[in-house]
Design a protein around this motif. Structure first.
Motif, mmCIF file in Angstrom:
data_model
loop_
_atom_site.group_PDB
_atom_site.id
_atom_site.type_symbol
_atom_site.label_atom_id
_atom_site.label_comp_id
_atom_site.label_asym_id
_atom_site.label_seq_id
_atom_site.Cartn_x
_atom_site.Cartn_y
_atom_site.Cartn_z
ATOM 1 N N ARG A 1 -33.721 -33.488 -24.747
ATOM 2 C CA ARG A 1 -32.384 -33.332 -24.154
ATOM 3 C C ARG A 1 -31.294 -33.566 -25.200
ATOM 4 N NH1 ARG A 1 -34.643 -36.399 -20.144
ATOM 5 N NH2 ARG A 1 -33.401 -38.210 -20.708
ATOM 6 N N ALA A 2 -31.484 -34.570 -26.053
ATOM 7 C CA ALA A 2 -30.499 -34.856 -27.105
ATOM 8 C C ALA A 2 -30.402 -33.692 -28.081
ATOM 9 C CB ALA A 2 -30.872 -36.139 -27.845
ATOM 10 N N GLY A 3 -31.539 -33.121 -28.454
ATOM 11 C CA GLY A 3 -31.531 -31.960 -29.350
ATOM 12 C C GLY A 3 -30.815 -30.778 -28.737
ATOM 13 N N GLU A 4 -31.080 -30.521 -27.474
ATOM 14 C CA GLU A 4 -30.419 -29.410 -26.784
ATOM 15 C C GLU A 4 -28.921 -29.653 -26.672
ATOM 16 O OE1 GLU A 4 -32.775 -29.291 -23.230
ATOM 17 O OE2 GLU A 4 -34.367 -28.111 -24.216
ATOM 18 N N ALA A 5 -28.518 -30.906 -26.411
ATOM 19 C CA ALA A 5 -27.097 -31.238 -26.344
ATOM 20 C C ALA A 5 -26.421 -31.071 -27.712
ATOM 21 C CB ALA A 5 -26.900 -32.665 -25.830
ATOM 22 N N ALA A 6 -27.194 -31.197 -28.782
ATOM 23 C CA ALA A 6 -26.667 -31.013 -30.144
ATOM 24 C C ALA A 6 -26.665 -29.543 -30.554
ATOM 25 C CB ALA A 6 -27.498 -31.828 -31.140
ATOM 26 N N GLY A 7 -27.020 -28.660 -29.623
ATOM 27 C CA GLY A 7 -26.981 -27.227 -29.913
ATOM 28 C C GLY A 7 -28.255 -26.685 -30.534
ATOM 29 N N LEU A 8 -29.347 -27.415 -30.400
ATOM 30 C CA LEU A 8 -30.620 -26.987 -30.984
ATOM 31 C C LEU A 8 -31.550 -26.430 -29.911
ATOM 32 C CD1 LEU A 8 -31.161 -30.111 -33.238
ATOM 33 C CD2 LEU A 8 -30.664 -27.791 -34.045
ATOM 34 N N ARG A 9 -32.399 -25.505 -30.323
ATOM 35 C CA ARG A 9 -33.500 -25.053 -29.481
ATOM 36 C C ARG A 9 -34.737 -25.791 -29.980
ATOM 37 N NH1 ARG A 9 -30.429 -20.387 -30.008
ATOM 38 N NH2 ARG A 9 -31.464 -19.778 -31.936
ATOM 39 N N VAL A 10 -35.157 -26.778 -29.226
ATOM 40 C CA VAL A 10 -36.285 -27.618 -29.628
ATOM 41 C C VAL A 10 -37.571 -26.924 -29.185
ATOM 42 C CG1 VAL A 10 -37.337 -29.901 -29.466
ATOM 43 C CG2 VAL A 10 -34.841 -29.673 -29.399
ATOM 44 N N HIS A 11 -38.294 -26.391 -30.158
ATOM 45 C CA HIS A 11 -39.527 -25.674 -29.850
ATOM 46 C C HIS A 11 -40.697 -26.617 -29.614
ATOM 47 C CE1 HIS A 11 -38.016 -21.625 -30.522
ATOM 48 N NE2 HIS A 11 -37.267 -22.172 -31.463
ATOM 49 N N ARG A 12 -40.671 -27.750 -30.307
ATOM 50 C CA ARG A 12 -41.784 -28.680 -30.171
ATOM 51 C C ARG A 12 -41.389 -30.028 -30.750
ATOM 52 N NH1 ARG A 12 -47.601 -26.706 -31.608
ATOM 53 N NH2 ARG A 12 -47.246 -25.871 -29.542
ATOM 54 N N LEU A 13 -42.014 -31.059 -30.203
ATOM 55 C CA LEU A 13 -41.944 -32.393 -30.797
ATOM 56 C C LEU A 13 -43.303 -32.650 -31.412
ATOM 57 C CD1 LEU A 13 -40.149 -34.444 -27.996
ATOM 58 C CD2 LEU A 13 -39.133 -33.262 -29.927
ATOM 59 N N VAL A 14 -43.310 -33.154 -32.641
ATOM 60 C CA VAL A 14 -44.544 -33.419 -33.368
ATOM 61 C C VAL A 14 -44.577 -34.894 -33.722
ATOM 62 C CG1 VAL A 14 -45.855 -32.861 -35.464
ATOM 63 C CG2 VAL A 14 -44.519 -31.087 -34.342
ATOM 64 N N ASN A 15 -45.722 -35.520 -33.536
ATOM 65 C CA ASN A 15 -45.864 -36.923 -33.928
ATOM 66 C C ASN A 15 -45.627 -37.066 -35.427
ATOM 67 O OD1 ASN A 15 -46.489 -37.643 -31.321
ATOM 68 N ND2 ASN A 15 -48.692 -37.642 -31.661
ATOM 69 N N GLU A 16 -44.962 -38.141 -35.829
ATOM 70 C CA GLU A 16 -44.623 -38.336 -37.241
ATOM 71 C C GLU A 16 -45.836 -38.310 -38.171
ATOM 72 O OE1 GLU A 16 -42.182 -41.841 -36.950
ATOM 73 O OE2 GLU A 16 -40.400 -40.655 -36.491
ATOM 74 N N PRO A 17 -46.978 -38.911 -37.822
ATOM 75 C CA PRO A 17 -48.126 -38.802 -38.734
ATOM 76 C C PRO A 17 -48.609 -37.360 -38.893
ATOM 77 C CG PRO A 17 -48.460 -40.586 -37.167
ATOM 78 C CD PRO A 17 -47.247 -39.831 -36.719
ATOM 79 N N THR A 18 -48.545 -36.591 -37.835
ATOM 80 C CA THR A 18 -48.927 -35.174 -37.917
ATOM 81 C C THR A 18 -47.952 -34.425 -38.813
ATOM 82 O OG1 THR A 18 -49.845 -35.304 -35.686
ATOM 83 C CG2 THR A 18 -49.391 -33.101 -36.550
ATOM 84 N N ALA A 19 -46.660 -34.722 -38.659
ATOM 85 C CA ALA A 19 -45.649 -34.078 -39.499
ATOM 86 C C ALA A 19 -45.870 -34.421 -40.972
ATOM 87 C CB ALA A 19 -44.254 -34.492 -39.056
ATOM 88 N N ALA A 20 -46.222 -35.665 -41.253
ATOM 89 C CA ALA A 20 -46.485 -36.069 -42.640
ATOM 90 C C ALA A 20 -47.675 -35.303 -43.201
ATOM 91 C CB ALA A 20 -46.739 -37.573 -42.717
#
Length: 183
Positions: A143-162
């Motif tokens: 919701r915060a990302g969308e309110a900032a004008g972003l299209r949030v396609h996915r949330l990824v766990n930080e270890p996976t992102a690393a």
């Protein structure tokens, strides 16, 4: 933050001040109509601790009665309460600024800096979140990302992102161990 732009062969590291590729998730609301974000806000932690919000990821998407909120709320100089809609936030003057609004301010700053670095409009994103986030916390970040004008396609766990960032563009034929030391 790392961005991928059109016509670029790989990721672009976005510098967030002080020539750093990392931006502290800190927001100073000393002047709520003109919040400071990142390094400038972090500088305000000593002089304005009641209006400088950090560690908000511990609280976003939780309730006031949450065990984690009860455990950590007294460790911060700013007060934590719910707004009239029941959203948990930081008390700034006579108002409660929801932690989703704090996340929105941070994500909006990252979006603006990414736009400047890429000379392009940035709207599509993937956001990394702590691996322990529950669904309520993930929904709050979305919701915060969308309110900032972003299209949030996915949330990824930080270890996976690393792990993904480490292996990007490499032809690895090996095992990689990623330690998430948390914060």
């Amino acid at each position: 933050a790392v961005a991928f732009g059109p016509g670029r062969p790989g990721p672009v590291s976005i510098l967030h001040g002080r020539n750093q590729p990392v931006m502290p998730s800190v927001v100073s609301l000393k002047n709520p109509s003109l919040p400071l974000v990142g390094w400038l806000a972090k500088d305000m932690m000593l002089t304005d601790p009641l209006t400088t919000i950090y560690g908000w990821k511990r609280f976003i998407g939780r309730t006031l009665r949450s065990e984690d909120v009860q455990r950590y709320r007294d460790k911060f100089p700013f007060r934590i309460h719910t707004d009239p809609d029941g959203h948990l936030g930081a008390v700034i003057g006579a108002n409660v600024v929801p932690f989703t609004k704090i996340a929105e301010v941070v994500l909006d700053q990252v979006r603006h800096q990414s736009c400047a670095a890429l000379s392009a409009d940035v709207r599509d994103c993937v956001i990394s979140v702590p691996a322990h986030f529950d669904q309520g916390q993930r929904d709050a970040i979305t919701r915060a990302g969308e309110a900032a004008g972003l299209r949030v396609h996915r949330l990824v766990n930080e270890p996976t992102a690393a792990a993904l960032a480490f292996g990007y563009g490499q032809q690895l034929d090996t095992r990689v161990v990623i330690f998430d030391l948390g914060g």
